[in-house]
Design a protein around this motif. Structure first.
Motif, mmCIF file in Angstrom:
data_model
loop_
_atom_site.group_PDB
_atom_site.id
_atom_site.type_symbol
_atom_site.label_atom_id
_atom_site.label_comp_id
_atom_site.label_asym_id
_atom_site.label_seq_id
_atom_site.Cartn_x
_atom_site.Cartn_y
_atom_site.Cartn_z
ATOM 1 N N ILE A 1 27.234 -0.753 -17.077
ATOM 2 C CA ILE A 1 26.323 -0.867 -15.660
ATOM 3 C C ILE A 1 26.273 -2.230 -15.374
ATOM 4 C CG2 ILE A 1 23.953 -0.011 -14.815
ATOM 5 C CD1 ILE A 1 26.106 2.284 -15.648
ATOM 6 N N ALA A 2 26.106 -2.518 -14.234
ATOM 7 C CA ALA A 2 25.791 -4.010 -13.850
ATOM 8 C C ALA A 2 24.896 -4.013 -12.513
ATOM 9 C CB ALA A 2 27.152 -4.863 -13.654
ATOM 10 N N GLY A 3 23.645 -4.637 -12.823
ATOM 11 C CA GLY A 3 22.805 -4.557 -11.435
ATOM 12 C C GLY A 3 22.262 -3.313 -11.110
ATOM 13 N N THR B 1 36.474 1.468 -14.219
ATOM 14 C CA THR B 1 35.456 1.097 -15.119
ATOM 15 C C THR B 1 35.818 0.659 -16.430
ATOM 16 O OG1 THR B 1 34.897 3.398 -16.196
ATOM 17 C CG2 THR B 1 34.036 3.002 -14.005
ATOM 18 N N SER B 2 34.847 0.224 -17.218
ATOM 19 C CA SER B 2 34.825 -0.056 -18.642
ATOM 20 C C SER B 2 35.588 0.793 -19.409
ATOM 21 C CB SER B 2 33.507 -0.852 -19.056
ATOM 22 O OG SER B 2 32.583 0.345 -19.133
ATOM 23 N N MET B 3 35.347 2.038 -19.095
ATOM 24 C CA MET B 3 36.042 3.123 -19.767
ATOM 25 C C MET B 3 37.476 3.418 -19.368
ATOM 26 S SD MET B 3 33.332 6.101 -20.514
ATOM 27 C CE MET B 3 33.926 7.285 -21.686
ATOM 28 N N LYS B 4 38.501 3.491 -20.111
ATOM 29 C CA LYS B 4 39.658 3.543 -19.833
ATOM 30 C C LYS B 4 39.979 4.966 -19.212
ATOM 31 C CE LYS B 4 44.507 2.649 -21.346
ATOM 32 N NZ LYS B 4 45.350 3.806 -20.885
ATOM 33 N N GLY B 5 40.521 5.104 -17.995
ATOM 34 C CA GLY B 5 40.762 6.371 -17.495
ATOM 35 C C GLY B 5 39.558 6.842 -16.662
ATOM 36 N N VAL B 6 38.372 5.936 -16.651
ATOM 37 C CA VAL B 6 37.474 6.444 -15.720
ATOM 38 C C VAL B 6 37.239 5.511 -14.349
ATOM 39 C CG1 VAL B 6 34.821 7.014 -15.481
ATOM 40 C CG2 VAL B 6 36.181 7.377 -17.913
ATOM 41 N N PHE B 7 37.416 6.146 -13.318
ATOM 42 C CA PHE B 7 37.071 5.573 -12.333
ATOM 43 C C PHE B 7 35.742 5.596 -11.448
ATOM 44 C CE2 PHE B 7 41.465 3.508 -12.054
ATOM 45 C CZ PHE B 7 42.184 4.132 -12.815
ATOM 46 N N ALA B 8 35.484 4.969 -10.631
ATOM 47 C CA ALA B 8 34.275 5.312 -9.915
ATOM 48 C C ALA B 8 34.101 4.658 -8.754
ATOM 49 C CB ALA B 8 33.024 4.677 -10.698
ATOM 50 N N GLY B 9 33.586 5.413 -7.696
ATOM 51 C CA GLY B 9 33.274 4.897 -6.045
ATOM 52 C C GLY B 9 32.165 5.616 -5.578
ATOM 53 N N GLY B 10 31.948 4.860 -4.267
ATOM 54 C CA GLY B 10 30.727 5.400 -3.440
ATOM 55 C C GLY B 10 29.468 4.625 -3.799
ATOM 56 N N ASP B 11 28.272 5.248 -3.320
ATOM 57 C CA ASP B 11 26.918 4.673 -3.517
ATOM 58 C C ASP B 11 26.616 4.228 -5.039
ATOM 59 O OD1 ASP B 11 26.573 4.818 -0.846
ATOM 60 O OD2 ASP B 11 25.081 6.355 -1.111
ATOM 61 N N CYS B 12 27.235 5.023 -5.998
ATOM 62 C CA CYS B 12 27.132 4.462 -7.585
ATOM 63 C C CYS B 12 27.745 3.334 -7.604
ATOM 64 C CB CYS B 12 27.323 5.783 -8.424
ATOM 65 S SG CYS B 12 29.057 6.104 -8.679
ATOM 66 N N ILE B 13 28.658 2.654 -7.121
ATOM 67 C CA ILE B 13 29.040 1.494 -7.461
ATOM 68 C C ILE B 13 28.850 0.241 -6.690
ATOM 69 C CG2 ILE B 13 30.839 2.450 -8.666
ATOM 70 C CD1 ILE B 13 32.571 1.076 -6.283
ATOM 71 N N ARG B 14 28.209 0.591 -5.484
ATOM 72 C CA ARG B 14 27.922 -0.579 -4.318
ATOM 73 C C ARG B 14 26.460 -0.626 -4.299
ATOM 74 N NH1 ARG B 14 32.614 -2.310 -1.894
ATOM 75 N NH2 ARG B 14 34.351 -0.832 -2.431
ATOM 76 N N SER B 15 26.101 -1.650 -3.739
ATOM 77 C CA SER B 15 24.698 -1.729 -3.361
ATOM 78 C C SER B 15 24.781 -2.078 -1.940
ATOM 79 C CB SER B 15 24.121 -2.876 -4.138
ATOM 80 O OG SER B 15 24.537 -4.078 -4.234
ATOM 81 N N GLY B 16 23.868 -1.907 -1.110
ATOM 82 C CA GLY B 16 23.636 -2.218 0.259
ATOM 83 C C GLY B 16 24.592 -1.353 1.278
ATOM 84 N N GLU B 17 25.471 -0.750 0.800
ATOM 85 C CA GLU B 17 26.476 -0.213 1.917
ATOM 86 C C GLU B 17 25.869 1.050 2.155
ATOM 87 O OE1 GLU B 17 28.970 -0.981 3.423
ATOM 88 O OE2 GLU B 17 29.677 -2.875 2.402
ATOM 89 N N LEU C 1 20.671 4.481 -9.468
ATOM 90 C CA LEU C 1 21.611 5.390 -10.309
ATOM 91 C C LEU C 1 20.927 6.007 -11.439
ATOM 92 C CD1 LEU C 1 24.806 5.735 -10.510
ATOM 93 C CD2 LEU C 1 24.584 3.781 -11.959
ATOM 94 N N SER C 2 21.186 7.428 -11.730
ATOM 95 C CA SER C 2 20.604 7.925 -12.897
ATOM 96 C C SER C 2 21.305 7.595 -14.228
ATOM 97 C CB SER C 2 20.499 9.550 -12.511
ATOM 98 O OG SER C 2 19.827 9.841 -11.696
ATOM 99 N N LEU C 3 20.904 6.718 -15.109
ATOM 100 C CA LEU C 3 21.661 6.437 -15.797
ATOM 101 C C LEU C 3 21.848 7.311 -17.212
ATOM 102 C CD1 LEU C 3 20.134 2.835 -16.067
ATOM 103 C CD2 LEU C 3 22.391 3.550 -15.224
ATOM 104 N N ASP C 4 21.085 8.212 -17.357
ATOM 105 C CA ASP C 4 20.872 9.036 -18.476
ATOM 106 C C ASP C 4 22.446 9.684 -18.669
ATOM 107 O OD1 ASP C 4 18.753 8.542 -17.273
ATOM 108 O OD2 ASP C 4 18.045 10.677 -16.934
ATOM 109 N N ALA C 5 23.231 10.204 -17.663
ATOM 110 C CA ALA C 5 24.241 10.930 -17.885
ATOM 111 C C ALA C 5 25.737 9.890 -17.959
ATOM 112 C CB ALA C 5 24.712 11.885 -16.987
ATOM 113 N N LEU C 6 25.293 8.815 -17.944
ATOM 114 C CA LEU C 6 26.606 7.744 -17.678
ATOM 115 C C LEU C 6 26.839 7.239 -18.844
ATOM 116 C CD1 LEU C 6 25.885 6.675 -14.230
ATOM 117 C CD2 LEU C 6 27.726 8.309 -14.936
ATOM 118 N N SER C 7 26.482 7.549 -20.069
ATOM 119 C CA SER C 7 26.760 6.808 -21.369
ATOM 120 C C SER C 7 28.107 6.560 -21.437
ATOM 121 C CB SER C 7 26.325 7.439 -22.667
ATOM 122 O OG SER C 7 27.103 8.651 -22.598
#
Lengths: 425, 449
Positions: free
Chosen positions: B393-395, B406-422, B383-389
């Protein structure tokens, strides 16, 4: 090797496989090809009085399964559309060239004594082994008072049969229509009229499908369609029942039967013979695959007979007749349960959903932790209906196992829950 | 184009036509006759294992039955209602480890139903027929959601949000939509510009606007997007790549496999794509296989794929590994990169043999050299972390709850940026779809509360 020779209406045939009166037996060319392929006989395409009929263009409809397999076809073709003289000459020639093969002349005429007799004599003079009365065609000809229009009236069946018997001294086959409430009525009438044999079944009246663009029944003839005669493997069950009815009814017992209706394989043939057929007629299977299919019919039937130790067809002919009974003669105490062989089961669930939705909720479905799906019959709920075994895609995976008990043979008339029995007591 | 390889394809004897032909469909699509035969093979299982094996839960027995009955567009609608990128998944899914592996026909020691090819038959049929988009936009909710990334997760999310009545603005870093479908999948899986056609089809539902060349970053932070939208979905995938950590990793001729594949995917004429004569690919995933096979198809004389463990540990499916071997790729196992040789351009690579010792991978001290004028690194992305302040982030991935929040209210995430190994298109689509429903629920709760 078993002897496939057979005798029907006193006519000997090298094998029981004849081609039925239909397009495959329309003319010399086809018939010779059939004999070359090994068919024991043919019933020539039905002959009528001149002038010959005129056929329409587009003649067959089909009932496909989803994989384009043919379940059945229907036709709206009429009888031979060639001059009588041409047909008779060709019959004569075939008889001369193929002395060991049977040729039966099929005929139809309006309900008029002279017409029947004159035509029968002309056909007999061509040298045919016998005459078959086409009293079954359910389309076109019946609108002219022929075919099923006669076959549906037992008195007319008897009358026409008698006329032909009186006119010629060769065996007479009366061909019956299945488009009737009770097949025993015309069969008995044929016997009364002196028929040596009955041939059945003719085609089943049908609309095989509807062209949803033309919004007309198939086959569509210039925007319109009509009902036609249904044939092929789909009609075999109807034919088996009607053959069995004639074979086991007291009134008709003993009359020779030329069985017709969806015979595609040696197994089909063996089933008809087991139900009492003396010989067989085939049409649709040949129309779908060509005359070559007779090879396996001969080989397969012969292998079956060898395996069972039957030396000739007579050794097993009619063997299933005595076991074909009225419902009232069945054993109410017989019980059978489905058993699903887990080693063969591929876990598709078809048995479960069929039983669960439409039958007796007798198949338990469980998923183990490792994801393995298991299907188990609940014996207390299973009524032994066979549905699961039929829908299962794996041969012999679901076996119906009779319950072993010492219960006596009890029929419904004798059954304690039969209110009629209680009333009688 | 990397320095030192400017001269186009090597003198391998392949003509431009040969190369183009090599990049044709990996699996020929079924014609209608074959499709019927393939469909007939399906038993129409109840509670079918194949459905459970599909990350998007496509009702496979039903769509195959629809093909059998001649309702091919209905089959496509069945597919697309669960997976709007059913066309790409039909081409790119490793069906041999998903639906087709679960097919009950395998139990009978038969071949499984060709589910992937049947899915392609149905979806291609519907897309070729044109006509109205099969799904309708829901009644306008008045809400606007920002979707970051026009890849499979983002677009699947956008489409479902539109079906639910929301308006969507998609912020895409690149000049084209599709994400890995457009830039990352092997060319022979996505012929005829399919990724773009699929996006066009998907957008037909309306209510979705894509803004190109708009990466998130200092100028466009998640917090900014939250201010101007009712919710945000992050589907940025994995922009960064892992490094070998060796000296001379910046030599000419050494690059990330995904850059090579992207260059290849964007080339109209594949024969203009430069490739080495001695290509070394490092890694054991499908990206490594794709890079190796495509190098071979471009005309590389020797392609060596080196993986540090045994074949069983490769994340590439056995089918993919076999595909590499069939295409002449030399697959070398149990070896790890040791050093890169060369002055300005890479000349060779040295690998140390490995083995398992006490449950851990260890070098044996024994090494070998492989000549290389091109080295393609496919050792994983990050994951490129720079833009995701602002988001936790975990692992190395965005920490997302079961409902994709996600930890930010109203922000959701999915796809390769949240999972590993898929690392699967089909999983990204499912994430996007489910996240859309979660966002919908969130917005309704927000409105009520």
């Amino acid at each position: 090797m078993a002897d496939l020779g057979c005798t029907i209406a006193g006519i000997e045939s090298i094998n029981p496989f004849w081609l039925a009166s239909a397009p495959p037996t329309d003319k010399y060319y086809n018939v010779v090809r059939a004999f070359e392929a090994g068919w024991g006989g043919v019933v020539w395409k039905t002959l009528g009085e001149d002038p010959p009929v005129v056929n329409v263009s587009s003649r067959y409809g089909v009932h496909h399964d989803t994989g384009r397999g043919v379940i059945g076809i229907n036709n709206i073709e009429l009888i031979s559309d060639r001059p009588l003289e041409v047909n008779l000459k060709e019959i004569e020639q075939c008889r001369k060239e193929w002395p060991d093969r049977v040729i039966i002349g099929s005929m139809m005429a309006p309900i008029d004594e002279q017409a029947w007799k004159e035509l029968a004599i002309k056909i007999a003079n061509s040298g045919v082994h016998g005459i078959e009365l086409n009293l079954g065609c359910p389309h076109g000809m019946c609108e002219r008072g022929m075919g099923s229009a006669i076959g549906q009236v037992p008195e007319m069946v008897e009358q026409t049969t008698r006329w032909v018997r009186e006119a010629v001294d060769i065996p007479v086959f009366t061909k019956l229509t299945p488009n009737i409430t009770n097949i025993l009525w015309p069969a008995e009438a044929a016997k009364q009229g002196g028929a040596h044999a009955v041939s059945l079944i003719n085609t089943v009246n049908s609309i095989v499908s509807v062209d949803l663009d033309a919004m007309a029944p198939n086959p569509v003839v210039g925007g319109k369609g009509t009902h036609g005669g249904y044939c092929g493997s789909a009609v075999k069950p109807i034919a088996l029942n009607m053959v069995a009815e004639i074979a086991r009814a007291q009134e008709t017992q003993g009359i020779d039967i030329s069985a017709i209706g969806g015979i595609e394989t040696w197994k089909d043939a063996a089933e008809f013979i087991a139900l009492g057929a003396n010989a067989l007629q085939v049409c649709t299977a040949a129309m779908l695959y060509g005359f070559r299919i007779v090879d396996d019919m001969i080989d397969g039937l012969s292998a079956f007979m060898d395996q069972k130790g039957y030396k000739s067809m007579e050794d097993f002919r009619g063997m299933a007749v005595k076991n074909t009974v009225d419902w009232n003669e069945l054993n109410m105490n017989f019980d059978t349960k489905a058993f699903i062989n887990p080693d063969k089961c591929i876990e598709c669930g078809r048995c479960h959903i069929a039983c669960e939705d439409t039958s007796h909720q007798a198949i338990e479905f469980a998923v183990a932790e490792d994801g393995k799906r298991s299907f188990t019959v609940i014996n207390e709920e299973c009524v032994g209906c066979n549905l699961c075994a039929h829908v299962c895609p794996v041969p012999d995976c679901i076996e119906m196992q009779p319950v072993e008990d010492d219960k006596p043979y009890v029929t419904w008339p004798e059954h304690p829950l039969n209110p009629m029995k209680a009333a009688a007591e | 184009m990397p320095d030192g390889l400017e001269k186009g394809p090597p003198s391998c004897g392949l003509s431009a036509e040969d190369i183009e032909a090599g990049f044709g469909d990996l699996h020929k699509p079924l014609n209608s006759i074959k499709a019927i035969a393939a469909a007939e093979h399906c038993i129409y299982c109840y509670d079918a294992p194949c459905v459970q094996a599909c990350p998007t839960s496509i009702d496979i027995p039903t769509f195959i039955h629809q093909i059998r009955t001649g309702n091919t567009d209905g089959a496509a609608r069945t597919i697309l209602s669960e997976n709007i990128m059913g066309g790409t998944c039909a081409r790119a899914c490793p069906t041999e480890v998903l639906c087709e592996q679960a097919c009950v026909r395998n139990h009978g020691e038969e071949d499984p139903v060709e589910i992937g090819l049947l899915q392609r038959f149905a979806t291609d049929h519907l897309m070729a027929a044109g006509g109205a988009h099969p799904f309708e936009r829901g009644a306008d909710s008045g809400k606007t959601i920002a979707v970051v990334g026009a890849g499979p997760a983002g677009l699947a999310c956008a489409h479902r949000l539109s079906m639910l009545g929301h308006s969507v603005k998609v912020y895409e870093a690149k000049a084209k939509p599709g994400g890995l479908n457009e830039y990352g999948l092997a060319a022979y899986k996505m012929v005829d510009d399919f990724a773009q056609k699929e996006v066009e089809f998907l957008l037909e539902i309306g209510g979705i606007e894509i803004l190109y060349n708009r990466p998130i970053g200092p100028d466009l932070a998640l917090s900014d997007l939250l201010k101007s939208h009712d919710a945000v979905f992050v589907g940025v995938g994995l922009g960064g790549t892992n490094k070998l950590g060796l000296d001379k990793e910046d030599l000419n001729g050494v690059e990330d496999a995904i850059d090579f594949i992207e260059r290849l995917r964007q080339a109209d004429d594949k024969s203009t794509v430069a490739v080495g004569n001695d290509v070394v690919v490092i890694g054991g995933g499908n990206t490594a296989i794709d890079a190796a096979v495509q190098s071979k198809k471009l005309g590389a004389e020797n392609v060596t794929l080196v993986y540090r463990r045994g074949e069983d540990a490769m994340s590439a499916t056995p089918y993919e590994v076999e595909l590499a071997r069939k295409n002449g790729v030399n697959v070398r196992l149990w070896a790890k990169p040791q050093s890169i040789k060369g002055d300005t351009h890479v000349k060779s690579m040295k690998f140390e043999r490995t083995r398992m010792m006490n449950g851990k991978l260890a070098g044996t001290g024994d090494s070998f050299k492989v000549p290389a004028d091109m080295v393609l690194k496919a050792i994983g992305q990050q994951l490129s972390l720079d833009a995701l302040s602002g988001v936790e982030i975990a692992g190395g991935k965005i920490a997302a709850a079961a409902d994709f929040s996600t930890s930010m209210k109203g922000v959701f995430a999915g796809g390769d940026c949240i999972r590993s190994g898929e690392d699967l298109t089909v999983q990204a689509v499912e994430d996007g779809k489910q996240a859309a429903h979660a966002i919908d629920t969130y917005l309704k709760g927000d409105a009520n509360g």
